[in-house]
Motif scaffolding. Structure first.
Motif, PDB file in Angstrom:
ATOM      1  N   SER A   1      -1.102  -0.088  -8.353  1.00 60.78           N
ATOM      2  CA  SER A   1      -0.569   1.056  -7.846  1.00 60.78           C
ATOM      3  C   SER A   1       0.221   2.018  -8.790  1.00 60.78           C
ATOM      4  O   SER A   1      -0.469   3.571  -8.195  1.00 60.78           O
ATOM      5  CB  SER A   1       1.243   0.652  -6.986  1.00 60.78           C
TER       6      SER A   1
ATOM      7  N   GLU B   1       4.714  -4.333  -0.932  1.00 59.82           N
ATOM      8  CA  GLU B   1       3.692  -4.468  -0.094  1.00 59.82           C
ATOM      9  C   GLU B   1       2.618  -6.003  -0.053  1.00 59.82           C
ATOM     10  O   GLU B   1       2.582  -6.725   0.539  1.00 59.82           O
ATOM     11  CB  GLU B   1       3.357  -3.261   0.467  1.00 59.82           C
TER      12      GLU B   1
ATOM     13  N   ARG C   1       4.747  -0.291  -2.475  1.00 59.75           N
ATOM     14  CA  ARG C   1       3.377  -0.573  -2.544  1.00 59.75           C
ATOM     15  C   ARG C   1       3.037  -1.747  -3.476  1.00 59.75           C
ATOM     16  O   ARG C   1       2.647  -2.362  -3.087  1.00 59.75           O
ATOM     17  CB  ARG C   1       2.522   0.272  -3.633  1.00 59.75           C
TER      18      ARG C   1
ATOM     19  N   ASP D   1       8.249   4.418  -5.050  1.00 66.40           N
ATOM     20  CA  ASP D   1       6.660   3.807  -3.568  1.00 66.40           C
ATOM     21  C   ASP D   1       5.843   3.785  -4.341  1.00 66.40           C
ATOM     22  O   ASP D   1       5.449   2.012  -4.053  1.00 66.40           O
ATOM     23  CB  ASP D   1       6.375   5.258  -3.559  1.00 66.40           C
TER      24      ASP D   1
END
Length: 484
Positions: free
Chosen positions: A56, A178, A175, A171
């Motif tokens: 990421s 996730e 990610r 962010d």
């Protein structure tokens, strides 16, 4: 006993969920595997999250650098005149998630737009060739990732623009989480599958014990060794221990059978003689016949009593393997042997034997059992008193051999033993042919067995005066226990 085969109607998962109570090898194996598998899932999740975060960061760094480069090129083509156009400001200020920051500064005009705290002076020397420079810095109390680009102002050759774009790590971590949430179900399914396969493998593997269990269950009085032919290597120590137990049980049964046979062998003749003399006294109740029968009965009962005592003594010393009953007392032969001889003086006088002792002035230490040593010496003395004859000389000696071994010797000047029979002395029930004296043939066998328990060696020799000499060589004392 460990249950190795599932009963009808039982689930194959019963070994895992059965209630705790009796120890279960299956439950122990599965529980010892479940904890490492769960730890493996945790470690694998951490590794997956770390890899996802690295990926990421790489993607976001590339996008951040591209955005900074694109905006820098767009601004360099505009005539800023110390101000940023509304269109460029909109692009710079656009942050859908509200966590982007920017700074546009000019070499000639200073800060044109953006966060003052993200000033060029804090950018740690951005590159001069137009390539973005990525770095991590603090913006207030927030840690941000920034990309800086410095390019010439096309409308003012003397000017230089510095464009900095920064974003938080929110962010990036989002990610990574996730990706982790996507991978955890697959990892959990994989580990669950492995655990189920292990559970099945344990269940199938434990079935290898079924033939062994069935073979042992079919036995009744068979104490033969189990053997190693079809025994799994993991339980070989257990089966070999059982084989050792079987061997000891066979030895005990053999000892009992031998005792019964020996007792029958030794008591058959005295009992038969007792019956004969009782019947003779009953047939002729005269005083002379009854007195003669009673004399024979007394002699036969003494013989039976001695035979019984020696049989019990031999059985007692044979009840353990050689060396099993390790001596625990530190004994001085030069002290204890004269004490043991003192209780046999009257027996020697009654037998018409001159009993003497020869020993050193200093101590001769051995690791021994005083009671067993007394029994050994009594049997050696009894053997000489019985076979040496009246007016013989019996000498008990204590010495140290040239190799340092303590030695107990018993020597008489009786008729001795022919050399051909010396090696057979110590066998059960062996008596030298042609000897008129009655005996059981067990005395020297008891001596031999007691010597083996003391790790000693017995030698039968011809004495210097023609009689029999028996030497018992003990190993040197090694114990540090208090002398007894």
């Amino acid at each position: 006993m460990i249950e190795v085969a599932a009963k009808p109607g039982r689930s194959w998962l019963h070994g895992l969920i059965e209630p705790a109570g009796r120890p279960s090898l299956r439950r122990h194996l599965l529980s010892s595997l479940l904890v490492p598998l769960m730890m493996l899932l945790v470690v694998e999740s951490l590794v997956t999250y770390g890899g996802a975060l690295i990926y990421s960061n790489h993607v976001h760094d590339r996008d951040l650098a591209d955005d900074a480069m694109t905006l820098a090129q767009m601004l360099s083509q505009e005539d800023l005149g110390g101000k940023v156009s509304p269109q460029a400001r909109f692009l710079l200020e656009y942050a859908p998630e509200g966590h982007n920051y920017f700074n546009v500064s000019s070499l000639n005009h200073g800060l044109l737009a953006g966060a003052p705290e993200l000033r060029p002076a804090s950018l740690k020397g951005a590159a001069q060739d137009g390539e973005p420079t990525l770095f991590t810095t603090m913006l207030g109390r927030r840690q941000v990732r920034a990309a800086t680009v410095r390019i010439p102002n096309l409308h003012d050759p003397s000017d230089q623009l510095t464009v900095t774009m920064a974003e938080t790590f929110r962010d990036r971590h989002q990610r990574a989480r996730e990706i982790l949430l996507l991978s955890i179900p697959a990892q959990a399914i994989l580990i669950a599958s492995v655990f189920i396969l292990v559970l099945y493998g344990v269940r199938v593997g434990l079935r290898q014990l079924d033939p062994l269990t069935a073979r042992l269950a079919s036995r009744e009085h068979d104490l033969a060794p189990i053997g190693d032919a079809d025994v799994p290597v993991e339980i070989l120590p257990l089966t070999r221990t059982i084989d050792g137990l079987f061997a000891r049980q066979r030895g005990m049964l053999s000892l009992q059978e031998r005792f019964i046979a020996d007792a029958a062998h030794q008591l058959k003749t005295p009992l038969a003689g007792l019956r004969v003399h009782v019947e003779r006294a009953q047939a002729d109740p005269s005083k002379e016949t009854v007195n003669d029968a009673l004399q024979h009965i007394l002699r036969l009962t003494q013989r039976a009593s001695r035979a019984s005592s020696q049989l019990l003594a031999l059985t007692r010393v044979q009840s353990t393997e050689p060396g099993d009953a390790a001596p625990v007392c530190l004994l001085d032969l030069a002290q204890v042997v004269p004490e043991m001889l003192s209780v046999r003086v009257h027996d020697a006088i009654a037998a018409g034997v001159d009993l003497g002792y020869e020993g050193p002035s200093g101590p001769v230490w051995i690791d021994g059992d005083r009671i067993s040593l007394q029994e050994m010496l009594d049997n050696l003395i009894d053997n000489s008193l019985r076979y040496a004859g009246r007016h013989s000389i019996l000498t008990i000696g204590v010495s140290t051999l040239p190799n340092g071994s303590p030695c107990l010797s018993v020597e008489d000047n009786g008729p001795g033993v022919p050399p051909a029979f010396l090696e057979r002395l110590g066998e059960r029930f062996f008596r030298v042919p042609g000897v008129a004296e009655e005996g059981t043939g067990l005395g020297l066998a008891i001596v031999q067995r007691i010597a083996e328990r003391h790790h000693a060696q017995v030698r039968y020799l011809n004495g210097s005066h023609g009689g029999l000499r028996v030497e018992v060589a003990f190993p040197p004392a090694r114990t540090s226990k208090t002398p007894t």
